[in-house]
Design a protein around this motif. Structure first.
Motif, PDB file in Angstrom:
ATOM      1  N   UNK A  30       0.934  -1.628   0.021  1.00 34.92           N
ATOM      2  CA  UNK A  30      -0.219  -0.798  -0.003  1.00 34.92           C
ATOM      3  C   UNK A  30       0.738   0.779  -0.297  1.00 34.92           C
ATOM      4  N   UNK A  31       0.487   2.223  -0.802  1.00 38.52           N
ATOM      5  CA  UNK A  31       1.411   3.542  -0.974  1.00 38.52           C
ATOM      6  C   UNK A  31       0.588   4.536  -1.232  1.00 38.52           C
ATOM      7  N   UNK A  32       0.815   5.844  -0.947  1.00 39.05           N
ATOM      8  CA  UNK A  32       0.031   7.334  -1.412  1.00 39.05           C
ATOM      9  C   UNK A  32       1.201   7.654  -2.207  1.00 39.05           C
ATOM     10  N   UNK A  33       0.695   8.386  -3.112  1.00 40.61           N
ATOM     11  CA  UNK A  33       1.735  10.112  -3.646  1.00 40.61           C
ATOM     12  C   UNK A  33       0.789  10.583  -4.065  1.00 40.61           C
ATOM     13  N   UNK A  34       1.849  11.979  -4.454  1.00 33.56           N
ATOM     14  CA  UNK A  34       0.210  12.952  -4.512  1.00 33.56           C
ATOM     15  C   UNK A  34      -0.548  12.953  -6.597  1.00 33.56           C
ATOM     16  N   UNK A  35       0.625  12.464  -7.476  1.00 30.15           N
ATOM     17  CA  UNK A  35       0.302  11.961  -8.651  1.00 30.15           C
ATOM     18  C   UNK A  35      -0.049  10.510  -8.607  1.00 30.15           C
ATOM     19  N   UNK A  36      -0.463   9.930 -10.114  1.00 26.98           N
ATOM     20  CA  UNK A  36      -0.643   8.762 -10.048  1.00 26.98           C
ATOM     21  C   UNK A  36       0.534   7.939 -10.391  1.00 26.98           C
ATOM     22  N   UNK A  37       1.435   8.541 -11.052  1.00 28.10           N
ATOM     23  CA  UNK A  37       2.747   8.314 -11.798  1.00 28.10           C
ATOM     24  C   UNK A  37       3.843   7.877 -10.499  1.00 28.10           C
ATOM     25  N   UNK A  38       3.430   9.087  -9.334  1.00 31.47           N
ATOM     26  CA  UNK A  38       4.445   8.871  -8.135  1.00 31.47           C
ATOM     27  C   UNK A  38       4.348   7.788  -7.555  1.00 31.47           C
ATOM     28  N   UNK A  39       2.470   7.409  -7.192  1.00 28.25           N
ATOM     29  CA  UNK A  39       2.038   6.109  -7.016  1.00 28.25           C
ATOM     30  C   UNK A  39       2.627   4.640  -7.531  1.00 28.25           C
ATOM     31  N   UNK A  40       2.987   4.384  -8.579  1.00 30.14           N
ATOM     32  CA  UNK A  40       3.406   3.311  -9.613  1.00 30.14           C
ATOM     33  C   UNK A  40       4.413   3.785  -9.283  1.00 30.14           C
ATOM     34  N   UNK A  41       5.318   4.353  -9.293  1.00 29.70           N
ATOM     35  CA  UNK A  41       7.204   4.730  -8.632  1.00 29.70           C
ATOM     36  C   UNK A  41       7.118   4.542  -7.572  1.00 29.70           C
ATOM     37  N   UNK A  42       6.085   4.416  -6.639  1.00 24.76           N
ATOM     38  CA  UNK A  42       6.579   3.835  -5.003  1.00 24.76           C
ATOM     39  C   UNK A  42       6.033   2.216  -5.204  1.00 24.76           C
ATOM     40  N   UNK A  43       4.469   1.989  -5.609  1.00 22.49           N
ATOM     41  CA  UNK A  43       4.125   1.073  -5.298  1.00 22.49           C
ATOM     42  C   UNK A  43       4.922  -0.759  -6.418  1.00 22.49           C
ATOM     43  N   UNK A  44       4.822   0.094  -6.927  1.00 18.67           N
ATOM     44  CA  UNK A  44       6.133  -0.902  -8.350  1.00 18.67           C
ATOM     45  C   UNK A  44       7.431  -1.934  -7.422  1.00 18.67           C
ATOM     46  N   UNK A  45       8.476  -1.264  -6.635  1.00 17.09           N
ATOM     47  CA  UNK A  45       9.511  -1.733  -5.989  1.00 17.09           C
ATOM     48  C   UNK A  45       9.148  -2.214  -4.616  1.00 17.09           C
ATOM     49  N   UNK A  46       7.701  -1.405  -4.096  1.00 17.27           N
ATOM     50  CA  UNK A  46       7.869  -2.349  -3.148  1.00 17.27           C
ATOM     51  C   UNK A  46       6.820  -3.655  -2.970  1.00 17.27           C
ATOM     52  N   UNK A  47       6.466  -3.764  -4.264  1.00  9.05           N
ATOM     53  CA  UNK A  47       5.208  -5.053  -4.752  1.00  9.05           C
ATOM     54  C   UNK A  47       6.124  -5.764  -5.216  1.00  9.05           C
ATOM     55  N   UNK A  48       7.561  -5.685  -5.495  1.00  9.63           N
ATOM     56  CA  UNK A  48       8.674  -6.591  -5.451  1.00  9.63           C
ATOM     57  C   UNK A  48       9.731  -7.058  -4.521  1.00  9.63           C
TER      58      UNK A  48
END
Length: 78
Positions: A30-48
């Motif tokens: 789970x993650x929060x971010x101010x933009x959709x792209x930043x959310x993807x940048x956070x959650x992708x490595x977290x998922x891995x």
């Protein structure tokens, strides 16, 4: 090499907090971010990073993230 494994990330815009919130129950991440792209940048490595704990039999190179995003439609200013 195993076939593709798809995990779904559910994302929603929180208008009051002005952030995108995303989560994946299958990993869990789970993650929060101010933009959709930043959310993807956070959650992708977290998922891995969390993958071995939840799915030790899944190879990281076979992981695909499917994003389902929800946002209230804003009326067009006229």
């Amino acid at each position: 090499m195993s076939g593709p494994v798809i995990f779904t990330i559910s994302a929603a815009w929180d208008r009051e907090a002005s952030v995108w919130s995303g989560h994946c129950d299958d990993i869990p991440a789970a993650a929060d971010a101010p933009t959709f792209d930043e959310l993807l940048d956070k959650i992708s490595p977290m998922a891995l990073d969390l993958l071995p704990d939840s799915h030790p039999d899944v190879a990281p190179e076979s992981v695909f993230l499917q994003i389902t995003a929800l946002r209230v439609a804003d009326p067009v200013a006229g």
